[in-house]
Design an enzyme around this catalytic site. Structure first.
Site, PDB file in Angstrom:
ATOM      1  N   ASP A  58       0.851  -1.192   0.000  1.00  0.00           N
ATOM      2  CA  ASP A  58       0.000   0.000   0.000  1.00  0.00           C
ATOM      3  C   ASP A  58       0.891   1.248   0.000  1.00  0.00           C
ATOM      4  OD1 ASP A  58      -2.296   1.542   0.250  1.00  0.00           O
ATOM      5  OD2 ASP A  58      -2.309   1.423   2.439  1.00  0.00           O
ATOM      6  N   GLU A 105       2.550   5.148  -3.935  1.00  0.00           N
ATOM      7  CA  GLU A 105       2.521   6.114  -5.059  1.00  0.00           C
ATOM      8  C   GLU A 105       3.866   6.793  -5.283  1.00  0.00           C
ATOM      9  OE1 GLU A 105       0.205   5.851  -2.593  1.00  0.00           O
ATOM     10  OE2 GLU A 105      -1.013   4.650  -3.944  1.00  0.00           O
ATOM     11  N   ASP A 121      -8.901   3.806  -1.763  1.00  0.00           N
ATOM     12  CA  ASP A 121      -9.811   4.282  -0.720  1.00  0.00           C
ATOM     13  C   ASP A 121     -11.085   4.893  -1.300  1.00  0.00           C
ATOM     14  OD1 ASP A 121      -7.847   3.385   0.877  1.00  0.00           O
ATOM     15  OD2 ASP A 121      -7.107   5.350   1.499  1.00  0.00           O
TER      16      ASP A 121
END
Ligand code: GLC
Length: 788
Positions: free
Chosen positions: A430, A433, A508
């Site tokens: 997770d 980015e 999300d």
């Protein structure tokens, strides 16, 4: 005034300014000389630019342009899986105006002055795609002030004529509808919790799209990891263009005409998804965060008590010691091995989250092996001035690994021993980015330098590939640590090629109906972008949902490859039973159905692995000649045979469903329909409209609560005959766990069935592979009202 400023701020937060005007850019000069190469040509231009055209396959051409200087010798991409192509038969002819290159499938015409490229079908000479203007570059820094990182490099762009009825698909993970026509997008991997439709960019970058006009499809993969832009006729009806803030104008042109063929080639080029373990298709449950261990046990036992299927439970960040990756919190999880063994006995696997941020302990006397070792080995990212780059993520001040370094990737992978030793079955990557709480835009990271095969390039080039390399390091580590098991990795961010290493979920989302409606175009677009194993937090991640939303959400996700209910830490509980028995019973029905359909889902997943054609499909993928499917994104298909039309709004119990031409059967009632039309169907809360294609045979297995609970015996083929009374289907089987399928240990059987005077007779049409599934019965039953 204040209100106005607030409005601007809101607009600024949800849309990206997209001011690049590529018509102001310098155009590449005309061709002055042509040099033939072993697989194409190199064109030299008046302005000293060079263009290299390489024929990789008869339907795959690479175009590489270098402006005002020769093509550099260095040619490297993290996305590309296959570099050595056998050059197919090809020809070249030259006239004073044109250079024409032909393969068996494509005819590429290069106009010398101005330099314009046209792609035609070699057999029909029909134009498929053509340059609207010569390839362009920002010679005079006109766009510099609009660039996110003015130091990134030089803006480069290509512009294609926009067809009057051209449709655009793919482009990876976008919070957008299926057909991307009249839209524009930016690629810059971004942590965007609670995103809504049209928020752009979000987590991933897959700079690959498919154009479709008059049923004829082509694909373009712009392999450039810099911040990139795609405009499909938003700023002008003249052109569809793409460009990037640096790097090369380097793209691959794929010719179909079928979308499926393009997806196969794209998978050849950027990698085929390996098969995950079969249990990854099982139902999964997550929560930020289940702790301590007894709570995890409670969740699992609740599932078992309530006769709800479950294969995987996820441990979110609170399993760690102060968010230190590669550690367990001793109070909350004193014996992780005992826990995984105990859950394993109930048929449940454990997946742990692993974020890229390695805690940089404020107490310099603290010993934390991941930080200490990485620092000693110099594996962490640095700023250009040599300072350690210190982002802030969950553990507070942290560091990131420079995954472009092969030794750092190996080290990272090996760190996973703590998980494999404790029986952890998969890893959830997770925040890659990479997210940085100091500044989510990436501005604070611009001077971070990565090794990048010795190029020592900056963030502008490496941001979008960070997650790809992190997932790669994770995947390769699991492969080394457990060579007899298929790795299972889930990622949030990505770049093209990610399918080689990780499955993914859409981050999300909100627990809203709008977010649910986005599931379908997002899953199908990801499938059209080389990422078949997708899913979304069932029920939505942020906000408070309700029983109805949760049920309708399961009615989409029970057929998605990744089916995981997950919820934010402060959200209302959302496990299947949390809204009462009425809803729980319906959810059970769909989860049970998923498990009986596992033979069908796994067969379709293997097709995705082998052919690049995803299992979760938009109708246009199966019916690209049918314009009624071109922007249809509230229905989807699983493989070629199952059509699903979920309800995506509250308090609705009826909807219109489009059935393409052919015969269809209502899955629930077996009522027969002639397709090519819209029908109105009832869809009370316990029913998702589902139809089976006439001519299909759907393999179903026994009802189970986890993969392996029972042998897959019998396998029953449900026959849905076409108008001639025949049907065909396939079944893929292997051990479901090991990589032996890669070397032939699988069995793929195709079956046919015909209606005879005494009912249907099924027979094996073909069989491949060495795997022996053992004794098990295969039944053939008519699923329809017709005589058996
Ligand atoms: C991110 C993830 C989410 C996770 C949370 C805590 O927001 O997207 O799934 O629960 O971080 O780790």
């Amino acid at each position: 005034m204040k209100r106005f400023l607030v409005l601007i701020a809101i607009l600024g937060a949800t849309t990206t300014s997209f001011a690049q005007d590529i018509t102001t850019l310098e155009k590449i000069g005309p061709v002055v000389s042509v040099q033939r190469t072993s697989n194409g040509v190199t064109l030299s231009c008046q302005d000293n630019s060079q263009v290299q055209l390489s024929i990789l396959a008869s339907d795959l051409i690479r175009i590489r342009a270098s402006f005002t200087k020769p093509i550099p010798a260095r040619d490297h991409s993290w996305a590309i899986a296959k570099e050595n192509w056998t050059t197919p038969r090809w020809d070249i002819s030259e006239t004073p105006d044109l250079i024409t290159i032909t393969t068996d499938e494509l005819e590429v015409t290069l106009h010398r002055s101005p330099l314009l490229i046209e792609f035609r079908d070699a057999r029909t000479h029909q134009l498929i795609n053509s340059d609207e203007r010569p390839m362009s570059y920002d010679a005079n820094g006109r766009l510099a002030s609009m660039m996110f990182d003015p130091k990134a490099g030089m803006f480069v762009a290509a512009s294609k004529k926009l067809g009057f009825d051209e449709h655009f698909y793919g482009l990876g993970e976008k919070a957008a509808r299926l057909d991307k026509r009249r839209s524009s997008f930016v690629n810059w991997n971004s942590d965007t919790p609670g995103y809504t439709e049209n928020k752009d960019p979000i987590y991933q970058t897959i700079p690959f799209y498919i154009g479709l006009q008059r049923g004829i499809a082509y694909g373009i993969f712009f392999d450039n990891s810099y911040r990139s832009y795609f405009d499909f006729g938003k700023s002008s009806q003249q052109r569809a263009w793409f460009g990037a803030e640096g790097g090369e104008l380097n793209y691959y042109f794929f010719y179909g005409p079928s979308i499926k063929k393009i997806l196969g080639r794209y998978a050849d080029l950027t990698g085929h998804m390996p098969l995950p373990p079969l249990w990854a298709l099982g139902n999964q449950q997550s929560r930020w965060s289940y702790y301590p261990d007894t709570m995890v046990e409670e969740v699992v036992s609740e599932y078992r008590k309530r006769d709800l299927p479950l294969d995987v439970v996820h441990l979110d960040i609170d399993y760690m010691n102060g968010y230190r990756v590669f550690t367990f919190n001793k109070e909350r999880f004193p014996d992780p091995k005992a826990l995984t063994e105990k859950l394993g006995r109930q048929g449940v696997k454990v997946v742990t989250i692993v974020d890229p941020g390695i805690k940089n302990p404020p107490d310099k006397n603290e010993r934390y092996h991941a930080f200490d070792e990485g620092l000693a080995k110099n594996f962490f990212q640095h700023r250009r001035n040599g300072d350690l780059f210190v982002p802030r993520v969950w553990p507070g001040e942290s560091v990131f690994v420079d995954y472009t370094m092969p030794e750092a990737r190996k080290w990272w992978g090996d760190l996973h021993r703590v998980y494999t030793d404790n029986g952890i079955a998969g890893i959830w990557n997770d925040m890659n980015e990479p997210s940085d709480f100091v500044d989510q835009t990436g501005k604070n990271q611009l001077d971070v330098v990565s090794y990048d095969e010795g190029e020592k390039s900056t963030h502008a080039k490496n941001r979008n590939t960070f997650a790809l390399l992190m997932s790669r390091a994770t995947y390769e580590g699991l492969e080394r640590l457990r060579p007899d098991r298929r790795p299972y990795v889930i990622t949030r961010a990505a770049y093209a090629g990610i399918q080689r290493y990780a499955t993914m979920w859409t981050g999300d989302t909100n627990s809203t109906w709008d977010a649910l409606a986005l599931n379908i175009p997002m899953f199908t677009s990801l499938g059209l972008s080389g990422e078949p194993f997708v899913g979304s937090d069932v029920g939505g991640f942020i906000g408070r949902g309700n029983g109805e939303l949760l049920v309708r959400s399961y009615q989409v996700s029970f057929l998605a490859p990744f089916c995981r209910n997950h919820k934010v830490i402060d959200g209302y509980d959302q496990e299947p039973w949390r809204f009462g028995k009425y809803y729980e019973d319906i959810i059970r029905k769909y989860l049970k159905l998923r498990y009986t359909l596992l033979p069908f889902l796994y067969t379709t997943l293997e097709e995705a692995h082998r052919t690049g054609v995803p299992l979760f499909r938009p109708l246009v993928l199966n019916y690209q000649d049918d314009p009624s499917t071109y922007n249809l994104d509230d229905q989807f298909m699983i493989g070629n045979d199952l059509l699903v039309a979920p309800i995506l709004k509250p308090d609705v119990s009826k909807r219109l469903v489009y059935l393409p031409a052919g015969t269809w059967y209502d899955y629930w009632t077996n009522k027969k329909y002639a397709g090519g039309t819209m029908i109105s169907v009832d869809a009370p809360l316990d029913t998702v409209p589902m139809f089976v294609r006439g001519g299909a045979m759907i393999p179903v297995g026994p009802s189970m609560n986890y993969v392996g609970e029972k042998p897959a015996d019998p396998i029953t083929f449900k026959i849905y005959p076409d108008d001639n009374g025949s049907a065909s289907g396939a079944l893929y089987e292997d051990d479901g766990l090991s990589p032996a399928y890669k070397t032939g240990a699988f069995r793929r059987t195709t079956f046919t069935a015909r209606r005879g005077p005494r009912g249907f007779t099924g027979s094996v049409a073909s069989q491949e592979g060495t795997y022996n599934p053992g004794p098990r019965r295969t039944n053939f039953v008519s699923a329809t009202d017709e005589r058996r």
